[in-house]
Design an enzyme around this catalytic site. Structure first.
Site, PDB file in Angstrom:
ATOM      1  N   SER A 130       0.874  -1.172   0.000  1.00  0.00           N
ATOM      2  CA  SER A 130       0.000   0.000   0.000  1.00  0.00           C
ATOM      3  C   SER A 130       0.908   1.218   0.000  1.00  0.00           C
ATOM      4  O   SER A 130       1.800   1.327   0.845  1.00  0.00           O
ATOM      5  CB  SER A 130      -0.891  -0.020   1.248  1.00  0.00           C
ATOM      6  N   GLU A 131       0.695   2.135  -0.957  1.00  0.00           N
ATOM      7  CA  GLU A 131       1.705   3.175  -1.181  1.00  0.00           C
ATOM      8  C   GLU A 131       1.820   4.181  -0.038  1.00  0.00           C
ATOM      9  O   GLU A 131       2.744   4.984  -0.023  1.00  0.00           O
ATOM     10  CB  GLU A 131       1.486   3.882  -2.528  1.00  0.00           C
ATOM     11  N   ASN A 132       0.893   4.152   0.914  1.00  0.00           N
ATOM     12  CA  ASN A 132       1.064   5.022   2.082  1.00  0.00           C
ATOM     13  C   ASN A 132       2.032   4.431   3.108  1.00  0.00           C
ATOM     14  O   ASN A 132       2.207   5.001   4.182  1.00  0.00           O
ATOM     15  CB  ASN A 132      -0.292   5.351   2.724  1.00  0.00           C
TER      16      ASN A 132
END
Lengths: 219, 232
Positions: free
Chosen positions: A46-48
């Site tokens: 998840s890019e966060n």
């Protein structure tokens, strides 16, 4: 019959390979996690800032500090890790993530994708989509073949502002699996019961159709 | 070196109209909510805010938008609030949208003394307009410049009196890079402990990047999208 959103996700899940790190976009792509084939182990990024994203938490166990890129509360699986946003996009740009699945409003036969902006409407931003499409070696687009008024979204050239150029190699819609190469769409598979004629009629871009087009196979 | 300030009032001394602020967080996760609350009280105007998102109507940077304190937002994804949309469409609010990875790297570069870098993100799109293009390994890249701020305001889980920070889970996000890129970096933490309490092996942001640290009075830690599965 045309696939529903879960069907599209299930067909994309067949593309997963053992040991891959995978980034799933918001919408249909998120559903891919529900259909990981038996014997295949993948880890979701998840890019966060999460590797090893798990399912939604049980009621009462949600943690405000643990969300996915869609801002939904989630969990992690054993072996997960957390990191900052620069490290996260180093994974993406550095091609350490093997597969990116994302949605699109339009794709074109040279692999361009548009999925972030409709002129005249509220623009919310591209988030991580431009970084993802510019860098990923393996991008699968999950989308509907045509819009609500029946106009094809599989085009010769995108009409909307682009998210990336020449980056999409595979598209899975409710009707078909398409590959993009040599500036054309190639029909690889059709959804169960969907005719080649219907796919041709709903594809505005140049489409190469082999003599035999197999149906998608679901276990 | 002791970086501790008494409270949020002391932490934000020196913030003036027209300044550029970086605010950590992703959505409402890991945002410096005590500092945002105090910025609204201060009423500082014409601010340029660099933050991945712009909060919701009644929380996060949304509160500063309601009070019309923001002149410009530099973000990757915005518009989860009506007031933002209204101000953007009426032209009151300037908005610069940046690919998320480029935003993170531009902050990191700003703190790391790298004035600019090439990235493939945004090539061939409107993001690339006016930017230098160069081909590396057969692939076109665009030149993106570093970002810095007069104040960077970050939120951490634990911090010590030296300004060393540890973040929790996905609340880390943009906070470490922004901490590096502020001329003055303010850290609000859930738990402030004496130097020597935190294991140096576990520090995410070394205290050199932090000028002021304080323990936030209260943390609401609002959830934007509560999603759960059924207990079965």
């Amino acid at each position: 019959m045309a696939l529903d959103k879960n069907g599209i996700a299930q067909r994309i899940a067949q593309e997963l390979k053992n040991g891959w790190y995978v980034n799933l976009g918001i919408g249909i792509p998120t559903l891919v996690a529900n259909y990981i084939p038996q014997g295949i182990e993948v880890e979701f990024q998840s890019e966060n800032g999460i590797l090893g994203m798990g399912p939604f938490p049980f009621d009462g166990e949600e943690d405000a500090d643990l969300i996915n890129a869609g801002k939904q509360t989630i969990t992690t699986v054993p072996g997960a890790s957390f990191f900052d946003s620069a490290t996260s996009f180093a994974m993406i740009r550095g091609q350490h993530v093997q597969l990116t699945v994302l949605g699109a409003m339009e794709v074109s036969q040279n692999g361009d994708i548009a999925n972030w902006k409709i002129p005249g409407k509220m623009v919310k931003g591209m988030g991580g989509a431009m970084d993802l499409v510019a860098s990923a070696e393996n991008i699968i687009v999950a989308m509907m073949h045509s819009n609500k008024v029946g106009e094809s979204k599989i085009l010769k050239a995108c009409t909307l502002p682009l998210t990336g150029v020449g980056c999409v190699k595979k598209v899975v819609t409710e009707l078909a699996v398409l590959e993009i190469k040599d500036g054309k769409f190639h029909l690889i598979e059709r959804a169960p019961g969907v005719s080649v004629e219907e796919i041709i009629s709903k594809t505005e871009g140049d489409l190469v159709v082999p003599d035999v087009v197999p149906e998608m196979h679901f276990d | 070196m002791n970086k501790v300030v008494k409270n949020v009032e002391e932490a934000l001394v020196g913030i003036q109209d027209g300044m550029t602020l970086m605010l950590g967080g992703f959505g409402l996760c890991g945002i410096p909510e005590n500092s945002i609350g105090h910025l609204v009280k201060l009423g500082t105007k014409n601010l340029t805010c660099i933050s991945n998102n712009a909060g919701v109507d009644d929380f996060g940077i949304g509160l500063m938008l309601q009070a019309k304190q923001v002149k410009k937002m530099i973000s990757s994804y915005v518009g989860e609030n009506d007031e933002f949309e209204r101000q953007m469409l009426s032209g009151e609010l300037e908005v610069d949208l940046i690919p998320q990875g480029s935003l993170a790297e531009r902050c990191r570069a700003g703190g790391a003394g790298i004035p600019a870098f090439f990235t493939p993100a945004g090539y061939g799109t409107e993001v690339a307009e006016g930017k230098e293009v160069r081909v590396f390994n057969g692939k076109p890249h665009i030149l993106e410049s570093a970002l810095t701020a007069d104040f960077a305001i970050v939120k951490a889980w634990k911090g010590d009196t030296e300004g060393n920070l540890i973040f929790k889970a996905a609340a880390r996000n943009f906070n470490p890079m922004m901490a590096m890129a502020g001329k003055i970096t303010v850290a609000e933490v859930e738990e402030l402990v004496p130097a020597g309490t935190l294991d140096p092996n576990h520090i995410h942001t070394p205290g050199i990047f932090v000028q002021r640290i304080f323990q936030g009075e209260k943390f609401e830690k609002r959830i934007e999208q509560r999603t759960v599965r059924k207990n079965d």
